[in-house]
Enzyme design. Structure first.
Site, PDB file in Angstrom:
ATOM      1  N   CYS A 204      -1.082  44.428  55.399  1.00 57.49           N
ATOM      2  CA  CYS A 204      -1.603  45.404  54.575  1.00 57.49           C
ATOM      3  C   CYS A 204      -0.655  45.898  53.210  1.00 57.49           C
ATOM      4  O   CYS A 204       0.438  46.006  53.745  1.00 57.49           O
ATOM      5  CB  CYS A 204      -2.298  46.607  55.141  1.00 57.49           C
ATOM      6  SG  CYS A 204      -2.779  47.765  53.742  1.00 57.49           S
ATOM      7  N   CYS A 248       8.592  15.134  61.452  1.00 59.75           N
ATOM      8  CA  CYS A 248       9.327  14.259  61.051  1.00 59.75           C
ATOM      9  C   CYS A 248      10.248  14.776  60.026  1.00 59.75           C
ATOM     10  O   CYS A 248       9.927  15.311  58.852  1.00 59.75           O
ATOM     11  CB  CYS A 248       8.578  13.085  60.524  1.00 59.75           C
ATOM     12  SG  CYS A 248       9.847  11.669  59.886  1.00 59.75           S
ATOM     13  N   CYS A 338      34.090  -6.936  60.038  1.00 57.24           N
ATOM     14  CA  CYS A 338      34.823  -7.540  61.215  1.00 57.24           C
ATOM     15  C   CYS A 338      36.108  -6.706  61.479  1.00 57.24           C
ATOM     16  O   CYS A 338      36.748  -6.446  60.059  1.00 57.24           O
ATOM     17  CB  CYS A 338      34.871  -8.846  60.923  1.00 57.24           C
ATOM     18  SG  CYS A 338      35.747  -9.685  62.137  1.00 57.24           S
TER      19      CYS A 338
END
Length: 539
Positions: A204, A248, A338
């Site tokens: 209220c 998510c 690599c």
């Protein structure tokens, strides 16, 4: 720079024979072409033993589940839907606890939640006055039933809104507490609370009054956009208080994931809850550290990230992209994923991780993943122990950061790989589907580098034991396989060697996937069996 190399043996002879048997034994894992049979990479969507069971839910699914909770309370206690929803929100949607306490003392529960006890009976409208007939509200409030009711101030004297001081409002509204305000002030108040402050529990307007504004009141006396926002906030409140539900975190995604296997804190001691929504967005259900930090537990991942943040200056030094050639001291920049490096100046070939000769990685056991703690055992004074402790941390952090950097560099291979796939399609009779083996190889390298990155965080906190030795053996085998496949991906494309390249890359991709599964399965099994011991007290 990273150059290709001719490895004498891809695996030890026994491993190679075993691998060939594993690859070619699956009837569904072969595809035909003129050069022979090539194994197909198994379906990644098939659940593994280290995966946790989860379910993706749409907004409608969650709303249906929330309504069922409300309907249960309505049917058991005969309450109005508004009252049932407000009670459940007050109890954090803990239906069992709310039911138990309501049965003991209904009035106490209602007052605690900010609901008028007499406001739960049906067919008692909200008090309102206007020049026009008032709209009837769906929420139930009872008019005064006293023999000598208090006169309505609007009818007895001229009314002035306490908020805007309008002494001739078109209409006024009051809840069961009889604190009356004009309808315009109510609308502005509801919009501010819901749309600006993001509140789904609105009380209220009167200072000190704890009475809740019912949902039907908000719907009737606010705009459609405000009420839609209110319903969204109620839904979020519901999901945030249900242990097995989580939104998510992907931007713009409205899906919710249900994962009962990670609904309690104790469950996170044995599982790493990596889940996905229906749109394929992957995230960890237990924490926000990383989308997928398998195989390490959430609490261990948090410890590691915190340590890296605390040692930020050291981390910044380690994360440099250049190192000196161990033979001629020339500065070398790593421009590929690599770890097989070749110095342009002296042609010295070495490992980017351990800086040792690359020849040792081809003919001997791949062992630069393991920390040599002999110096730590021999350290006696505090200064030496402090130095050894730092060296140990740098050993693991260097490899953790290296895989993170290599993953970023390998991500750039997607563009390069697509060009290679187009080139292979133009220079051979292979179709676009048949050249997808290169793309699958890149995806597997990225997936395994994420695994390897977090294995070093786990290894740092593992206590020295036979179990850790076996863990590092699996780590070493996976790392060696990933480096072989990574180097193959960066090799040049020549038309006459494409059939051989396709066969080698497909076989090594399958082998890398198998090594990754072995790593994750053994670690997950160790958590279930409780055989991992830590060198720190986990929170």
């Amino acid at each position: 720079m990273s150059d290709s190399y001719d490895d004498d043996e891809y695996m030890e002879e026994e491993e190679e024979d075993l691998f060939e048997d594993e690859v070619m034994s699956d009837d569904d894992a072969a595809m035909d072409n003129e050069e022979g049979d090539y194994p197909v990479i198994p379906d990644k969507d098939k659940p593994k033993s280290y995966d946790v069971e989860s379910k993706s839910l749409s907004v409608d699914d969650v709303q249906k589940d929330m309504r069922s909770q409300v309907e249960y309370v309505v049917s058991v206690f005969g309450l109005e839907p508004d009252t049932a929803r407000m009670l459940l929100r007050d109890y954090g949607w803990n239906r069992e606890r709310m039911t138990e306490q309501y049965m003991e003392d209904p009035s106490k529960v209602l007052i605690k939640a900010g609901i008028e006890p007499d406001a739960t009976s049906p067919r008692s409208p909200i008090r309102s006055t206007s020049s026009q007939p008032p709209k009837e509200s769906s929420f139930s409030f009872r008019r005064s039933t006293r023999k000598n009711p208090v006169p309505d101030p609007v009818t007895e004297s001229k009314f002035m809104c306490p908020i805007c001081c309008d002494d001739e409002p078109p209409s006024t509204l009051a809840l069961a507490c009889n604190h009356r305000f004009c309808s315009d002030c109510w609308s502005q108040y509801l919009e501010g609370k819901v749309r600006d402050e993001g509140e789904c529990v609105v009380r209220c307007m009167k200072d000190g009054c704890s009475l809740l504004v019912p949902d039907s009141f908000i719907k009737e006396h606010s705009s459609a956009k405000t009420y839609d926002r209110f319903e969204e906030l109620v839904l979020r409140h519901y999901v945030s208080h249900i242990a097995h539900l989580k939104f998510c975190p992907a931007p713009g995604c409205t899906d919710t994931v249900s994962c009962t296997a990670a609904a309690t804190k104790s469950a996170l001691d044995t599982v790493v809850p990596s889940v996905s929504c229906a749109h394929g967005h992957k995230f960890c259900f237990g924490c926000s550290i990383d989308a997928d930090h398998r195989p390490v537990l959430c609490k261990v991942a948090k410890l590691w990230v915190k340590k890296c943040q605390d040692d930020s200056e050291t981390a910044n030094w380690i994360k440099t992209n250049t190192k000196e050639c161990s033979k001629c001291q020339s500065t070398i920049e790593k421009n590929g994923g690599c770890n097989h490096m070749t110095c342009k100046k002296c042609k010295h070939e070495f490992c980017w991780v351990c800086m040792g000769p690359w020849s040792d990685h081809g003919t001997q056991w791949y062992s630069c993943n393991r920390y040599d703690d002999k110096a730590a055992i021999e350290a006696r004074d505090a200064q030496s122990k402090s130095r050894i402790s730092l060296e140990r941390y740098l050993h693991y952090y260097n490899r953790w950061a290296n895989h993170e950097q290599s993953a970023k560099l390998s991500a750039e291979l997607y563009v390069k790989t697509e060009k290679k796939m187009e080139e292979m399609q133009l220079t051979t009779d292979l179709t676009w589907i048949e050249v997808q083996f290169a793309k699958k190889a890149v995806e597997e390298v990225l997936r395994c580098r994420a695994t390897l990155k977090w294995t070093y965080a786990m290894a740092y906190y593992l206590d020295k034991s036979n179990e850790k030795e076996l863990f590092e053996d699996n780590q070493r085998d996976l790392e060696k396989a990933v480096e072989d496949l990574s180097e193959l991906l960066e090799s040049p494309i020549e038309a006459e060697t494409i059939p051989e390249l396709r066969a080698n890359m497909t076989n090594k991709t399958v082998y890398v996937q198998k090594r990754n599964e072995i790593m994750l399965e053994d670690t997950a099994q160790g958590f279930r069996e409780g055989r991992w011991t830590w060198n720190v007290d986990l929170p």
